[in-house]
Design a protein around this motif. Sequence first.
Motif, mmCIF file in Angstrom:
data_model
loop_
_atom_site.group_PDB
_atom_site.id
_atom_site.type_symbol
_atom_site.label_atom_id
_atom_site.label_comp_id
_atom_site.label_asym_id
_atom_site.label_seq_id
_atom_site.Cartn_x
_atom_site.Cartn_y
_atom_site.Cartn_z
ATOM 1 N N GLY A 1 0.810 -1.215 0.000
ATOM 2 C CA GLY A 1 0.000 0.000 0.000
ATOM 3 C C GLY A 1 0.842 1.263 0.000
ATOM 4 N N VAL A 2 1.884 1.293 0.823
ATOM 5 C CA VAL A 2 2.772 2.459 0.861
ATOM 6 C C VAL A 2 3.493 2.618 -0.480
ATOM 7 C CG1 VAL A 2 4.869 3.395 1.923
ATOM 8 C CG2 VAL A 2 3.042 2.485 3.361
ATOM 9 N N GLY A 3 3.958 1.512 -1.033
ATOM 10 C CA GLY A 3 4.626 1.564 -2.342
ATOM 11 C C GLY A 3 3.707 2.099 -3.426
ATOM 12 N N LEU A 4 2.458 1.609 -3.447
ATOM 13 C CA LEU A 4 1.493 2.108 -4.426
ATOM 14 C C LEU A 4 1.200 3.591 -4.218
ATOM 15 C CD1 LEU A 4 -1.065 -0.836 -4.615
ATOM 16 C CD2 LEU A 4 0.320 0.047 -6.499
ATOM 17 N N ALA A 5 1.095 4.021 -2.959
ATOM 18 C CA ALA A 5 0.822 5.427 -2.672
ATOM 19 C C ALA A 5 1.975 6.316 -3.143
ATOM 20 C CB ALA A 5 0.554 5.627 -1.182
ATOM 21 N N VAL A 6 3.202 5.897 -2.883
ATOM 22 C CA VAL A 6 4.373 6.672 -3.313
ATOM 23 C C VAL A 6 4.440 6.717 -4.837
ATOM 24 C CG1 VAL A 6 6.909 6.680 -3.362
ATOM 25 C CG2 VAL A 6 5.694 6.299 -1.204
ATOM 26 N N PHE A 7 4.286 5.548 -5.471
ATOM 27 C CA PHE A 7 4.333 5.487 -6.929
ATOM 28 C C PHE A 7 3.198 6.304 -7.542
ATOM 29 C CE2 PHE A 7 2.904 3.400 -10.876
ATOM 30 C CZ PHE A 7 4.015 3.654 -11.665
ATOM 31 N N GLY A 8 1.987 6.165 -7.023
ATOM 32 C CA GLY A 8 0.841 6.896 -7.547
ATOM 33 C C GLY A 8 1.007 8.393 -7.413
ATOM 34 N N THR A 9 1.536 8.834 -6.272
ATOM 35 C CA THR A 9 1.769 10.265 -6.066
ATOM 36 C C THR A 9 2.824 10.790 -7.037
ATOM 37 O OG1 THR A 9 1.177 10.054 -3.729
ATOM 38 C CG2 THR A 9 2.450 12.001 -4.365
ATOM 39 N N ALA A 10 3.920 10.058 -7.182
ATOM 40 C CA ALA A 10 4.966 10.478 -8.119
ATOM 41 C C ALA A 10 4.429 10.513 -9.549
ATOM 42 C CB ALA A 10 6.162 9.530 -8.024
ATOM 43 N N PHE A 11 3.632 9.510 -9.901
ATOM 44 C CA PHE A 11 3.055 9.452 -11.244
ATOM 45 C C PHE A 11 2.089 10.612 -11.472
ATOM 46 C CE2 PHE A 11 0.497 6.832 -14.453
ATOM 47 C CZ PHE A 11 1.380 7.102 -15.478
ATOM 48 N N LEU A 12 1.284 10.931 -10.462
ATOM 49 C CA LEU A 12 0.355 12.054 -10.577
ATOM 50 C C LEU A 12 1.118 13.367 -10.742
ATOM 51 C CD1 LEU A 12 -2.627 12.830 -10.617
ATOM 52 C CD2 LEU A 12 -2.503 13.118 -8.145
ATOM 53 N N LEU A 13 2.205 13.536 -10.002
ATOM 54 C CA LEU A 13 3.021 14.743 -10.153
ATOM 55 C C LEU A 13 3.625 14.837 -11.551
ATOM 56 C CD1 LEU A 13 4.830 14.908 -6.699
ATOM 57 C CD2 LEU A 13 3.061 16.454 -7.568
ATOM 58 N N ARG A 14 4.066 13.693 -12.112
ATOM 59 C CA ARG A 14 4.679 13.693 -13.441
ATOM 60 C C ARG A 14 3.653 13.927 -14.551
ATOM 61 N NH1 ARG A 14 9.456 14.877 -14.509
ATOM 62 N NH2 ARG A 14 9.638 13.454 -16.221
ATOM 63 N N THR A 15 2.373 13.780 -14.218
ATOM 64 C CA THR A 15 1.344 14.013 -15.234
ATOM 65 C C THR A 15 0.644 15.353 -15.063
ATOM 66 O OG1 THR A 15 -0.329 12.839 -13.939
ATOM 67 C CG2 THR A 15 0.918 11.556 -15.545
ATOM 68 N N THR A 16 0.899 16.049 -13.953
ATOM 69 C CA THR A 16 0.229 17.332 -13.716
ATOM 70 C C THR A 16 1.235 18.437 -13.441
ATOM 71 O OG1 THR A 16 -0.088 16.751 -11.383
ATOM 72 C CG2 THR A 16 -1.923 16.309 -12.877
ATOM 73 N N ALA A 17 1.851 18.443 -12.268
ATOM 74 C CA ALA A 17 2.716 19.548 -11.839
ATOM 75 C C ALA A 17 3.993 19.649 -12.672
ATOM 76 C CB ALA A 17 3.066 19.403 -10.360
ATOM 77 N N VAL A 18 4.623 18.520 -12.967
ATOM 78 C CA VAL A 18 5.864 18.490 -13.739
ATOM 79 C C VAL A 18 5.637 17.544 -14.919
ATOM 80 C CG1 VAL A 18 8.357 18.109 -13.635
ATOM 81 C CG2 VAL A 18 7.110 18.710 -11.556
ATOM 82 N N PRO A 19 4.889 17.989 -15.944
ATOM 83 C CA PRO A 19 4.492 17.067 -17.004
ATOM 84 C C PRO A 19 5.667 16.488 -17.789
ATOM 85 C CG PRO A 19 3.715 19.296 -17.472
ATOM 86 C CD PRO A 19 4.394 19.326 -16.150
ATOM 87 N N ASP A 20 5.597 15.197 -18.015
ATOM 88 C CA ASP A 20 6.575 14.478 -18.824
ATOM 89 C C ASP A 20 6.003 14.407 -20.238
ATOM 90 O OD1 ASP A 20 8.211 12.666 -20.093
ATOM 91 O OD2 ASP A 20 8.328 11.298 -18.390
#
Length: 168
Positions: free
Chosen positions: A58-77
């Motif tokens: 669960g913690v791994g998914l939360a960290v990965f999901g948060t990083a992925f959300l940041l890479r798709t919104t705040a710092v778009p890849d």
Amino acid sequence: MTSRTHEPGRPARGALGTRIAAVVILAVAAVVLADAVRIAVDGGFGPSEPGFFPLIVGVGLAVFGTAFLLRTTAVPDLALRERAGEEHATTHWRTLWSVIGGLVAYAVLLEPLGYILATSLFFLAVNLIAGSRRWVRTIIIAVLLAAVLYLGFTELLGVRLPVGPWGE
């Protein structure tokens, strides 16, 4: 449709798809963490306790999901967005949703039908969705695979799987 050909003011298919994927990952993380806490109420979070592994996942998914959300919104890849748009255009969505529907049906039917029958039906359905037309071979493989997996889990690993209407 790629991110280069979209309406102004709306996210491209690649951008929207990656954002949805990130939110889904975070939702799954929330479910896994809630279940980990529920499990840990009885057993704890120690390394040998039942809540430990779900907590880590669960913690791994939360960290990965948060990083992925940041890479798709705040710092778009932008390369990711372009690739996601290309993948969206070439994905056979009916097949994907058919398999997801099959997984939901499998989850619903697992307990009442038992592991062997439900797994055999799921394997058969996915093969038919994928285009297999060799019915006899597919049925034989589905039943044998389900039976071998059932015996492996129940006899070798001691994992209890649903037996269905036939009982123990």
